[in-house]
Design a protein around this motif. Sequence first.
Motif, PDB file in Angstrom:
ATOM      1  N   ALA A   1      -7.048   4.135  -0.662  1.00 23.43           N
ATOM      2  CA  ALA A   1      -5.931   3.763  -0.433  1.00 23.43           C
ATOM      3  C   ALA A   1      -5.253   3.183  -1.971  1.00 23.43           C
ATOM      4  N   VAL A   2      -4.017   3.337  -2.288  1.00 24.02           N
ATOM      5  CA  VAL A   2      -3.309   3.012  -3.394  1.00 24.02           C
ATOM      6  C   VAL A   2      -2.365   1.862  -3.392  1.00 24.02           C
TER       7      VAL A   2
ATOM      8  N   HIS B   1      -6.674   1.612  -6.810  1.00 28.39           N
ATOM      9  CA  HIS B   1      -7.210   2.387  -6.219  1.00 28.39           C
ATOM     10  C   HIS B   1      -8.499   1.987  -5.309  1.00 28.39           C
TER      11      HIS B   1
ATOM     12  N   CYS C   1       0.861  -1.208   0.006  1.00 29.01           N
ATOM     13  CA  CYS C   1       0.125   0.160  -0.031  1.00 29.01           C
ATOM     14  C   CYS C   1       0.947   1.172   0.038  1.00 29.01           C
ATOM     15  N   SER C   2       0.777   1.852  -1.080  1.00 29.11           N
ATOM     16  CA  SER C   2       1.836   3.130  -1.172  1.00 29.11           C
ATOM     17  C   SER C   2       1.258   4.176  -0.661  1.00 29.11           C
ATOM     18  N   SER C   3      -0.115   4.410  -0.098  1.00 24.60           N
ATOM     19  CA  SER C   3      -0.571   5.605   0.250  1.00 24.60           C
ATOM     20  C   SER C   3      -0.360   5.641   1.772  1.00 24.60           C
TER      21      SER C   3
END
Length: 436
Positions: free
Chosen positions: A22-23, A85, A12-14
Amino acid sequence: MASLSSSTIFACSSGAGRAGIAVWRVSGAQAGQVIDQLTKGRRPKPRYAAHRVIYDLDGDQIDDGLILWLPGPNTVTGEDVAEFHLHGSIAVGDKFASVLTALGLEPAASGAFTMRAFAHGQMDLLGVEGLGDLLDAETESQRKQALNSHVARDKTMVWREGFVKSLASLEAAVDFPDEEDVPDTIANQALPIIKDLYKDIKASLAETRQGQKIREGVSLAIIGPPNVGKSSLLNRLLGEDRAIVSDRPGTTRDIVSARFNIAGRVVNILDTAGLRKESQDKIEKEGMARSLQTAKEADIILLVEDEYSHLKSFEKELENLNFIRVKNKIDMQGPSDKVDINVSAQTGEGVRALLSRLEKEIISTASPSLFPRERQARLLELCEQRLRYILDNPAQEAELLSEDIRLCVTALDQLVGRISTEDVLGSIFSSFCIGK
């Protein structure tokens, strides 16, 4: 580096926790297959966002959201990449991560995506370090400095080109030792280039130290006798009660530190134990020793005094240190013309003038640099030392001069990451957050 591509990773990069969106990023050879399996074969067109329902391996819905399919090599990692996303609930995230793990994907370690970008030539090491500094940036000056990695790379490549050009002249002397005009060629072609390189690299190295202060912060020590209001002044500068304030001398026994922003720079402000000779308290004596050491190591020193205090007994320990002399408690004792700034930590009078003076000192102490990291400074120092040796000994054999130039080229290759050791890479990438 080839082994990096043997697995497909996800994260999860966000960031963690509850959020609206959540990205989730997936990178590796299985990225496209993951989209197919979780959307029942409805993979979007490359580089177009599409709304899809996301299913688990039993066909039950996990969530719905936007999906991006980004086939390599023109991606952030140089590999096939998929982005999901989704809604940013903890339950959705836990379920999605468990499904990806069941498909054989590996949770990404810190900096794993950036390391793959580096391995596939999407970033050089200066760019990687600049990205790390950008992610850690707290102030505007840190942000701007971190964005200059591409300028640093361009300058490095110009230097490298100059070294290669001078090396060609030197190697001509090695290949044609009997030609009478070769020594003149070396003097006329190689040495002027070397002089210019030395001047430019030396200037960049001088800026590096100030750039490190932008990146790491400027240290500001507050020293002075007990009970002159050092802790009160710290609290006034911070706008909060960080340090304990008391009329009793010796209240501050150890260093009290805090970080705040002045002139777009991070400042590490340090409140120290009061300095007095007559104390018999072992703990207070240790606190005073630490105060003196902190003052010696600080970039800027505020020497706080009042009408009745003096530091004559500490003149030897404090000699050769540059102070901003501050008279405190002017609301009770009145100002003095023997100091730089008169203030009242109690009422705030004079604090604006003190901040203005601090801004000037901090800006002169910390200014942007293209090479603000210690690793970068060490490599530039190697180049500067070898160039200075060449200029001091221009009559040495061409083979020896050539070897010095090759050392400089190798140092620049290490600077951008053309040549890298695993321990250096591990240290750099381990400082990144998960998902980057």
